[in-house]
Design an enzyme around this catalytic site. Structure first.
Site, PDB file in Angstrom:
ATOM      1  N   LYS A   1      21.627  -3.316  42.272  1.00  0.00           N
ATOM      2  CA  LYS A   1      21.134  -4.588  41.748  1.00  0.00           C
ATOM      3  C   LYS A   1      21.087  -5.576  42.887  1.00  0.00           C
ATOM      4  CE  LYS A   1      19.723  -5.936  37.738  1.00  0.00           C
ATOM      5  NZ  LYS A   1      19.299  -5.083  36.597  1.00  0.00           N
TER       6      LYS A   1
ATOM      7  N   ASP B   1      13.775  -8.325  37.454  1.00  0.00           N
ATOM      8  CA  ASP B   1      14.819  -8.601  36.469  1.00  0.00           C
ATOM      9  C   ASP B   1      14.573 -10.060  36.064  1.00  0.00           C
ATOM     10  OD1 ASP B   1      17.443  -7.170  35.435  1.00  0.00           O
ATOM     11  OD2 ASP B   1      18.011  -9.238  35.734  1.00  0.00           O
TER      12      ASP B   1
HETATM   13  N1  GLU Z   1      16.026  -4.859  35.850  1.00  0.00           N
HETATM   14  C1  GLU Z   1      15.673  -3.773  34.984  1.00  0.00           C
HETATM   15  C2  GLU Z   1      16.920  -3.065  34.509  1.00  0.00           C
HETATM   16  O1  GLU Z   1      17.907  -3.680  34.304  1.00  0.00           O
HETATM   17  C3  GLU Z   1      14.691  -2.830  35.647  1.00  0.00           C
HETATM   18  C4  GLU Z   1      15.220  -2.160  36.855  1.00  0.00           C
HETATM   19  C5  GLU Z   1      14.203  -1.246  37.528  1.00  0.00           C
HETATM   20  O2  GLU Z   1      13.127  -1.036  36.993  1.00  0.00           O
HETATM   21  O3  GLU Z   1      14.554  -0.764  38.591  1.00  0.00           O
HETATM   22  O4  GLU Z   1      16.988  -1.897  34.274  1.00  0.00           O
END
Ligand code: GLU
Length: 450
Positions: free
Chosen positions: A126, A166
């Site tokens: 993240k 996100d």
């Molecule tokens: N932020 C989204 C999640 O929490 C997507 C993450 C992504 O596609 O890498 O899964």
């Protein structure tokens, strides 16, 4: 609880007392996997859990940009490459003023098990910044994204770490970030990001994927309970990309989403936000306006607006928190139970405090589904975008949608089966944690001690 699990939880609490969200998610995940650790005494000797709570790598960096007035501004950037045992690090980037180390670590930890559940080879990561996109001009957003990637580009790549969107980061931001990556590296390596525009390697259905996936998961739950979705009322929080996908799919399935929320309060639309395309499309306009206000919906369509409140007191069949962490506390959970809600389907990452979650799970008439399973369709379709990029081809919307649906069915089944295997009944929360954990655990054990 298994003594080793208990000890790691206690040590995490002590060591990271200043990271409450991270401690909360470690406690939530690890208290579910106790029976697996009972069956694997070798995990303690290899200190598997102690290693799992420590990110493989986490770093911060300076992000400097110049605003439209010519003033230089400085923000903190983060990337948390939590666990790469089953694939390249993968996870979104969040731009929000409340981003800090604790939030990055909780999201990266959660992402590790979520990505494992998708069945695709993706590790957990993240990233983000305490940058507030609200009220920024397009040019300011571009300069910020360029600066963010100038600092990060050396540490990401299609086989290293693949960021995505996100909160606060959508297609526009991914475009600016990818452009800067391409410019600095001098390569067309579009597999480095997901959630891209369709002209340079994005996947059809990626914008819809999290919301659609959540609804496909809900269909599995209803099916298990012998119920149909038609005519069911749903209260959701948030009004962003995920909420939009839920409303779009609800419209198709004949379910009625009656609430949306924002930082200013919530709206209640008796006819359903999902009753017309005009209403669903207006959500995109509200988001794009940068005003971050849900009252605009009530003003436009003439429905109820309740300032400074959450929608959890409304009587509905299904609740789907789709805004942010700790959106539902114990008091809200008690109201939800008293209102006779039958399905509590988490969508946002960790939207429920641990005590509220425990309370809801104690209620015999409520089925609780955890976000790491319910929202996994977003990153799942990101995985499909990575496949398309590496094969240099484009799948049709129907192909992606069919794979997404299958993936959500598999996630539901894997979770239900895992809970069943450990004698926990239809416990989707524990089941998702166990199923997600097992694969990562085995991969780490097989790769040796490090
Ligand atoms: N932020 C989204 C999640 O929490 C997507 C993450 C992504 O596609 O890498 O899964």
């Amino acid at each position: 609880m298994n003594a080793y699990v208990q000890r790691v939880i206690e040590e995490t609490k002590k060591k990271h007392a200043n990271e409450p969200e991270f401690v909360q998610t470690v406690e939530e995940v690890f208290s579910s996997i106790s029976p697996v650790v009972d069956a694997h005494p070798e995990y303690e000797k290899a200190d598997l859990l102690g290693r799992m709570v420590e990110p493989e790598r986490i770093f911060t960096f300076r992000v400097v940009w110049v605003d439209d007035q010519g003033q230089t501004r400085t923000n903190i950037g983060y990337r948390c490459q939590f666990n790469g045992a089953i694939g390249p690090y993968k996870g979104g980037i969040r731009f929000q003023p409340n981003v800090n180390l604790s939030i990055m670590k909780f999201l990266g930890f959660e992402q590790t098990f979520k990505n494992s559940l998708t069945g695709l080879p993706m590790g957990g990561a993240k990233g983000g910044s305490d940058f507030d996109p609200a009220g920024k001009s397009d040019a300011e957003i571009m300069r910020f994204c360029q600066s963010f990637i100038s600092a990060l580009y050396r540490y990401i790549g299609p086989d290293i770490d693949v960021p995505a969107g996100d909160m606060g980061v959508g297609g526009r931001e991914i475009g600016y970030m990818y452009g800067q990556y391409r410019r600095l590296k001098g390569v067309f390596e579009n597999g480095v990001f997901t959630g891209k525009g369709l002209t340079y390697g994005g996947s059809l259905i990626r914008p819809e994927a999290t919301g659609y996936g959540a609804m496909y998961y809900l269909l599995e739950v209803l099916n298990h309970q012998g119920e149909s979705i038609e005519g069911k009322t749903i209260a959701i929080s948030g009004f962003g990309n995920v909420a939009w996908g839920i409303c779009k799919k609800a419209m198709e399935l004949g379910a009625k989403v009656v609430t949306l929320s924002g930082p200013d309060g919530y709206i209640y639309d008796e006819d359903g936000v999902s009753s017309s395309e005009e209403k669903v499309n207006f959500m995109l306009e509200m988001r794009a306006s940068g005003r971050n206000r849900v009252q605009d919906y009530a003003d436009k369509f003439g429905c109820k607006f309740v300032p400074n409140a959450k929608p959890w007191g409304e009587k509905v069949d299904i609740i789907m928190p789709a805004a942010m962490q700790n959106d539902v506390n114990l008091d809200s959970a008690k109201v939800i139970a008293a209102n006779g809600v039958k399905y509590y389907i988490e969508v946002a990452n960790m939207p429920t405090t641990n005590e509220a979650l425990a309370y809801l799970m104690e209620q015999k008439d409520i089925v609780v589904a955890p976000s790491k399973a319910v929202n996994a369709g977003g990153v799942g379709v990101s995985g499909l975008e990575m496949s398309q990029n590496s094969e240099r081809l484009v799948w049709t919307a129907e192909e992606v949608d069919a794979q997404l649906k299958k993936m959500m069915q598999n996630i539901h089944k894997a979770s239900a089966d895992a809970a069943e295997e450990y004698g926990l009944g239809y416990n989707l929360v524990a089941g998702a944690n166990i199923a997600g954990f097992k694969k990562v655990a085995q991969a780490m054990m097989e790769q040796g001690i490090f």
